[in-house]
Design a protein around this motif. Structure first.
Motif, PDB file in Angstrom:
ATOM      1  N   PRO A  18       0.970  -1.426  -0.202  1.00  0.00           N
ATOM      2  CA  PRO A  18       0.121   0.095   0.102  1.00  0.00           C
ATOM      3  C   PRO A  18       0.930   1.042   0.065  1.00  0.00           C
ATOM      4  O   PRO A  18       2.026   1.372   0.080  1.00  0.00           O
ATOM      5  N   MET A  19       0.235   2.424  -0.105  1.00  0.00           N
ATOM      6  CA  MET A  19       0.905   3.542  -0.408  1.00  0.00           C
ATOM      7  C   MET A  19       1.903   3.885   0.783  1.00  0.00           C
ATOM      8  O   MET A  19       3.058   4.631   0.483  1.00  0.00           O
ATOM      9  N   CYS A  20       1.441   3.792   2.013  1.00  0.00           N
ATOM     10  CA  CYS A  20       2.374   4.046   3.192  1.00  0.00           C
ATOM     11  C   CYS A  20       3.649   3.516   3.166  1.00  0.00           C
ATOM     12  O   CYS A  20       4.672   3.798   3.483  1.00  0.00           O
ATOM     13  N   PRO A 116      -0.166   8.293   3.617  1.00  0.00           N
ATOM     14  CA  PRO A 116      -0.220   9.358   2.617  1.00  0.00           C
ATOM     15  C   PRO A 116      -1.338  10.047   2.260  1.00  0.00           C
ATOM     16  O   PRO A 116      -1.541  11.151   1.929  1.00  0.00           O
ATOM     17  N   TYR A 117      -2.655   9.134   2.387  1.00  0.00           N
ATOM     18  CA  TYR A 117      -3.792   9.749   1.909  1.00  0.00           C
ATOM     19  C   TYR A 117      -4.178  10.788   3.099  1.00  0.00           C
ATOM     20  O   TYR A 117      -4.766  11.546   2.858  1.00  0.00           O
ATOM     21  N   ARG A 118      -3.739  10.550   4.055  1.00  0.00           N
ATOM     22  CA  ARG A 118      -4.070  11.551   5.447  1.00  0.00           C
ATOM     23  C   ARG A 118      -3.072  12.486   5.346  1.00  0.00           C
ATOM     24  O   ARG A 118      -3.127  13.824   5.553  1.00  0.00           O
ATOM     25  N   TYR A 155      -9.946   7.870   4.465  1.00  0.00           N
ATOM     26  CA  TYR A 155      -8.642   7.525   4.075  1.00  0.00           C
ATOM     27  C   TYR A 155      -8.452   6.219   3.698  1.00  0.00           C
ATOM     28  O   TYR A 155      -7.995   5.951   2.532  1.00  0.00           O
ATOM     29  N   HIS A 156      -8.927   5.267   4.518  1.00  0.00           N
ATOM     30  CA  HIS A 156      -8.954   3.600   4.321  1.00  0.00           C
ATOM     31  C   HIS A 156      -9.792   3.500   2.962  1.00  0.00           C
ATOM     32  O   HIS A 156      -9.600   2.550   2.117  1.00  0.00           O
ATOM     33  N   VAL A 157     -11.068   4.265   2.805  1.00  0.00           N
ATOM     34  CA  VAL A 157     -11.694   4.212   1.712  1.00  0.00           C
ATOM     35  C   VAL A 157     -10.925   4.457   0.405  1.00  0.00           C
ATOM     36  O   VAL A 157     -10.976   3.801  -0.618  1.00  0.00           O
ATOM     37  N   ALA A 158     -10.173   5.577   0.270  1.00  0.00           N
ATOM     38  CA  ALA A 158      -9.198   5.959  -0.698  1.00  0.00           C
ATOM     39  C   ALA A 158      -8.306   4.676  -1.054  1.00  0.00           C
ATOM     40  O   ALA A 158      -7.987   4.643  -2.217  1.00  0.00           O
ATOM     41  N   CYS A 159      -7.656   4.388   0.067  1.00  0.00           N
ATOM     42  CA  CYS A 159      -6.674   3.136  -0.250  1.00  0.00           C
ATOM     43  C   CYS A 159      -7.428   1.966  -0.722  1.00  0.00           C
ATOM     44  O   CYS A 159      -6.744   1.345  -1.559  1.00  0.00           O
ATOM     45  N   THR A 160      -8.628   1.703  -0.485  1.00  0.00           N
ATOM     46  CA  THR A 160      -9.273   0.595  -0.781  1.00  0.00           C
ATOM     47  C   THR A 160      -9.643   0.616  -2.203  1.00  0.00           C
ATOM     48  O   THR A 160      -9.338  -0.384  -3.218  1.00  0.00           O
TER      49      THR A 160
END
Ligand code: SF4
Length: 199
Positions: A18-20, A116-118, A155-160
């Motif tokens: 994942p992005m992180c 990163p999303y946050r 944020y977790h929805v974006a990651c999903t």
């Protein structure tokens, strides 16, 4: 999970992280260093992914390629062993969940841990998403939907959603999430599901 070796981390990062964790991996490669919370976030993730203590020491030793052995042994080896429960109070530390990453140890300007999303500014996030995931099918036309979700604080929805988009070729559809409609709650869940889909 299965054991992984230090040599496998680059390829696994590019295919499954994942992005992180992609961000931490890129920062480590670029700077040949990560600060404390970055090492902690990435190191525990790699431990749960299946990196043994010996492979972890090898991975960090090679990654910190511009310091000498004695500095590495003095300043870093103990902490790596500690995170594997082999030093100090010998606790079996779990890898951090998204919730923990999102809410604890807020990163400062010089840090590369966090989500990163946050924690990225919107422009930086969009640039990073494209440069990280365009080879896996993410395009700029996907960004408005993702950024809308980010702006709403999901944020977790974006990651999903990024997981779904980057696993289209493996048959993942919108709404499937990281398996069975589940959203991403843990970086190791993301990576494990991605590896499972490759089989
Ligand atoms: Fe990592 Fe979780 Fe953020 Fe995704 S939502 S980038 S897995 S912390």
């Amino acid at each position: 999970g299965d054991e992984i070796t230090a040599d496998m981390v680059d390829e696994l990062a590019h295919k499954h992280f994942p992005m992180c964790m992609r961000n931490l991996h890129e920062c480590l490669r670029r700077d040949r260093h990560l600060k404390h919370y970055g090492r902690l976030q990435y190191g525990l993730f790699l431990k749960v992914l299946g990196l043994s203590i010996d492979e972890a020491v090898a991975f960090w030793r090679r990654s910190f390629s511009n310091i000498q052995d004695d500095k590495f042994n003095k300043e870093y080896r103990y902490n790596i062993r500690h995170s594997y429960g082999l030093e100090g109070k010998r606790a079996n530390y779990a890898a951090k969940s998204c919730q923990q990453i999102l809410t604890s140890d807020q990163p400062g300007a010089q840090d590369s841990h966090g989500c990163p999303y946050r924690h990225f500014a919107p422009d930086n996030l969009q640039t990073a998403l494209l440069s990280t995931y365009s080879s896996q099918g993410l395009t700029s036309s996907d960004l408005p939907e993702i950024m809308h979700t980010v702006k709403a604080g999901h944020y977790h929805v974006a990651c999903t959603r990024v997981f779904e988009i980057t696993h289209l070729a493996q048959g993942v559809k919108k709404g499937d999430g990281a398996g069975g409609g589940e959203s991403v709650t843990h970086p190791n869940q993301y990576a494990a599901r991605s590896r499972e889909l490759e089989k």
